[in-house]
Design a protein around this motif. Structure first.
Motif, short mmCIF file in Angstrom:
data_model
loop_
_atom_site.label_atom_id
_atom_site.label_comp_id
_atom_site.label_asym_id
_atom_site.label_seq_id
_atom_site.Cartn_x
_atom_site.Cartn_y
_atom_site.Cartn_z
N GLY A 102 2.67 13.24 -0.33
CA GLY A 102 1.25 13.39 -0.57
C GLY A 102 0.37 12.68 0.43
O GLY A 102 -0.86 12.81 0.40
N TRP A 103 1.00 11.92 1.34
CA TRP A 103 0.22 11.21 2.35
C TRP A 103 1.11 10.93 3.56
O TRP A 103 2.33 11.03 3.48
CB TRP A 103 -0.31 9.89 1.79
CG TRP A 103 0.76 8.87 1.54
CD1 TRP A 103 1.63 8.82 0.50
CD2 TRP A 103 1.11 7.77 2.40
NE1 TRP A 103 2.50 7.76 0.63
CE2 TRP A 103 2.19 7.09 1.78
CE3 TRP A 103 0.60 7.28 3.59
CZ2 TRP A 103 2.77 5.97 2.35
CZ3 TRP A 103 1.18 6.16 4.16
CH2 TRP A 103 2.26 5.51 3.54
N SER A 104 0.49 10.62 4.66
CA SER A 104 1.25 10.27 5.86
C SER A 104 0.41 9.29 6.69
O SER A 104 -0.80 9.16 6.50
CB SER A 104 1.56 11.52 6.70
OG SER A 104 0.36 12.13 7.17
N SER A 105 1.07 8.60 7.59
CA SER A 105 0.36 7.69 8.49
C SER A 105 0.96 7.81 9.88
O SER A 105 2.13 8.14 10.05
CB SER A 105 0.47 6.24 8.00
OG SER A 105 1.81 5.79 8.08
N ALA A 135 -6.82 0.65 6.60
CA ALA A 135 -7.12 2.07 6.38
C ALA A 135 -7.16 2.41 4.89
O ALA A 135 -8.02 3.16 4.44
CB ALA A 135 -6.07 2.94 7.08
N PHE A 136 -6.25 1.84 4.12
CA PHE A 136 -6.20 2.11 2.68
C PHE A 136 -7.37 1.47 1.92
O PHE A 136 -7.67 1.89 0.80
CB PHE A 136 -4.88 1.63 2.09
CG PHE A 136 -3.78 2.65 2.15
CD1 PHE A 136 -3.86 3.82 1.41
CD2 PHE A 136 -2.66 2.44 2.95
CE1 PHE A 136 -2.84 4.77 1.46
CE2 PHE A 136 -1.63 3.38 3.00
CZ PHE A 136 -1.73 4.54 2.26
N CYS A 188 0.84 -1.20 0.00
CA CYS A 188 0.00 0.00 0.00
C CYS A 188 0.88 1.25 0.00
O CYS A 188 0.59 2.23 -0.70
CB CYS A 188 -0.92 0.01 1.22
SG CYS A 188 -2.24 -1.22 1.20
N ARG A 189 1.95 1.22 0.77
CA ARG A 189 2.88 2.35 0.80
C ARG A 189 3.47 2.60 -0.59
O ARG A 189 3.55 3.74 -1.05
CB ARG A 189 4.02 2.07 1.79
CG ARG A 189 3.61 2.03 3.25
CD ARG A 189 4.83 1.72 4.12
NE ARG A 189 4.48 1.57 5.51
CZ ARG A 189 4.41 2.59 6.38
NH1 ARG A 189 4.69 3.82 5.96
NH2 ARG A 189 4.09 2.37 7.65
N LEU A 207 2.27 1.82 -3.55
CA LEU A 207 1.26 2.32 -4.48
C LEU A 207 0.92 3.78 -4.17
O LEU A 207 0.79 4.60 -5.09
CB LEU A 207 0.00 1.45 -4.38
CG LEU A 207 -1.04 1.61 -5.50
CD1 LEU A 207 -0.42 1.28 -6.85
CD2 LEU A 207 -2.25 0.72 -5.23
N ALA A 208 0.81 4.11 -2.90
CA ALA A 208 0.52 5.49 -2.51
C ALA A 208 1.67 6.41 -2.89
O ALA A 208 1.46 7.54 -3.37
CB ALA A 208 0.25 5.57 -1.00
N ASN A 209 2.90 5.97 -2.69
CA ASN A 209 4.06 6.79 -3.06
C ASN A 209 4.09 7.08 -4.56
O ASN A 209 4.45 8.18 -4.99
CB ASN A 209 5.35 6.10 -2.64
CG ASN A 209 5.58 6.11 -1.14
OD1 ASN A 209 5.00 6.93 -0.43
ND2 ASN A 209 6.39 5.20 -0.65
N TYR A 210 3.72 6.09 -5.36
CA TYR A 210 3.77 6.26 -6.81
C TYR A 210 2.73 7.27 -7.28
O TYR A 210 3.04 8.17 -8.09
CB TYR A 210 3.56 4.92 -7.51
CG TYR A 210 3.69 5.01 -9.02
CD1 TYR A 210 4.92 4.86 -9.64
CD2 TYR A 210 2.57 5.26 -9.83
CE1 TYR A 210 5.05 4.95 -11.02
CE2 TYR A 210 2.70 5.36 -11.21
CZ TYR A 210 3.93 5.21 -11.80
OH TYR A 210 4.05 5.31 -13.16
#
Length: 283
Positions: free
Chosen positions: A127-130, A212-213, A115-116, A118-121
Motif C-alpha cells: 500500500g506504500w513505497s519509498s 516524510a511520514f 514508521c515502516r 505502522l504503515a505496513n499494518y
C-alpha cells in the motif's frame, strides 16, 4: 464511533497505555514477555512492551506496561483480556491508564523503521513505497573561511538524504529530509571514515523517512478501512520541487545538523511513568 486519527509520532496519550498485573512467576521472565507480546499484539500494533518485577513487599511476580499506537487497540485489549487467565492458571488484571504525572504531551518523531511497521499494518506491504531521491555528502557545505582563526573543532562528517514516500491508492506522496553528522576522531583512518559514512547514510535515510511520514495522517474507521490525509509541513518546498531542482537546492541550502543519536527518547519517557492503581480505568 468517530474514526481515530493516527500520526506517525511516538504515542504519549495515556489512553493508549495498558497496565497488566497479577502476573505470576510460574514461567521464566522471557517466556512471560513473549506470551504477553503474542496476546496483546492481536489488538493492534504495539509501540512498546515493558515487563517489570513486582516490588519487594509484594508477592513474587510481574506487571507490564504496554503502549499502543491506537487508543481503540488499547480498549479492545482491556475488554478482551481483563480478568482472563491468558497464559497462566490465574486471571490477570488489565486496565487503561487515564493520567500520568509529569509526562510530556508533545509530538515526538517516530523513528524510520517504526514508521515502516505502522504503515505496513494499516496500509499493507503493497500500500506504500519509498525511494531515495538524494543521498549526498555535505561535509564542509557550511564552511566559513572567516572562522579559521577560531579554535579548531574535531572534523565533522555530514550526510543529507531526501526520501519520497508514495501511497498510490490514495494519490498521496510526501518527501522528507534527513541530515546527520558525526565527528571524525582519526582523519587519516580510512576504516573509521568508511564505517561512519555507512552509519550516517543509514541514519540520515531513517530521519528522512520519518520526516516524510510526519506529513501523513491515518484515519482509521471501525470497519477497518483506512483513509489518508496529507498535511503540509511548515516548509513545503521539498515536496514542490522537481528532482533536478531538488539537487540544486541541496547545494546551496543550510540544514540543521542532527547528531547521530537514534535512542534515548524511550528511556526518558519510562522514567516519567509511574504505576499506581488510581491511574487506571476501572471496568
Amino acid at each position: 464511533m468517530e474514526p481515530e486519527v493516527l500520526s506517525f509520532t511516538i504515542p504519549v496519550e495515556s489512553n493508549k497505555i495498558v497496565f497488566v498485573w497479577n502476573i505470576t512467576a510460574q514461567l521464566p521472565e522471557g517466556a512471560i514477555y513473549c506470551s504477553l507480546q503474542e496476546v496483546f499484539c492481536q489488538f493492534g500494533p504495539l509501540y512498546s512492551l515493558k515487563l517489570f518485577p513486582n516490588a519487594g513487599v509484594a508477592e513474587p511476580g510481574y506487571y507490564a506496561v504496554i503502549k499502543y499506537f491506537s487508543s481503540q487497540s488499547a480498549k479492545r485489549a482491556q475488554a478482551s483480556c481483563n480478568k482472563k487467565n491468558l497464559f497462566q492458571d490465574t486471571p490477570v488484571k488489565v486496565q487503561i491508564c487515564v493520567k500520568q504525572k509529569g509526562f510530556p504531551y508533545k509530538s515526538l518523531e517516530l523513528y524510520g523503521h517504526r514508521c515502516r511497521e505502522l504503515a505496513n499494518y494499516y496500509l499493507g506491504f503493497n500500500g506504500w513505497s519509498s525511494r531515495i531521491l538524494a543521498m549526498q555528502n555535505i561535509t564542509g557545505l557550511d564552511y566559513d573561511p572567516e572562522e579559521e582563526s577560531e579554535p579548531q573543532e574535531p572534523s565533522k562528517l555530514r550526510y543529507l538524504c531526501v526520501v519520497q514516500v508514495t501511497l498510490p491508492s490514495h494519490g498521496v506522496f510526501s518527501r522528507g529530509v534527513g541530515v546527520a553528522e558525526e565527528s571524525i576522531e582519526k582523519q587519516n583512518d580510512p576504516l573509521e571514515v568508511i564505517s561512519k559514512t555507512e552509519k550516517l547514510q543509514k541514519f540520515s535515510e531513517q530521519r528522512a523517512l520519518s520526516n516524510a511520514f510526519q506529513k501523513i495522517l491515518l484515519v482509521v474507521f471501525d470497519n477497518g478501512k483506512v483513509a489518508v490525509e496529507y498535511v503540509t509541513g511548515e516548509d513545503a518546498t521539498v515536496d514542490c520541487l522537481t528532482e533536478e531542482e531538488l539537487q540544486g537546492l541541496i547545494q546551496v541550502n543550510d540544514f540543521t545538523w542532527t547528531p547521530l543519536d537514534p535512542g534515548g527518547v524511550e528511556d526518558e519517557e519510562w522514567a516519567e511513568l509511574t504505576f499506581h492503581e488510581d491511574t487506571l480505568v476501572e471496568s
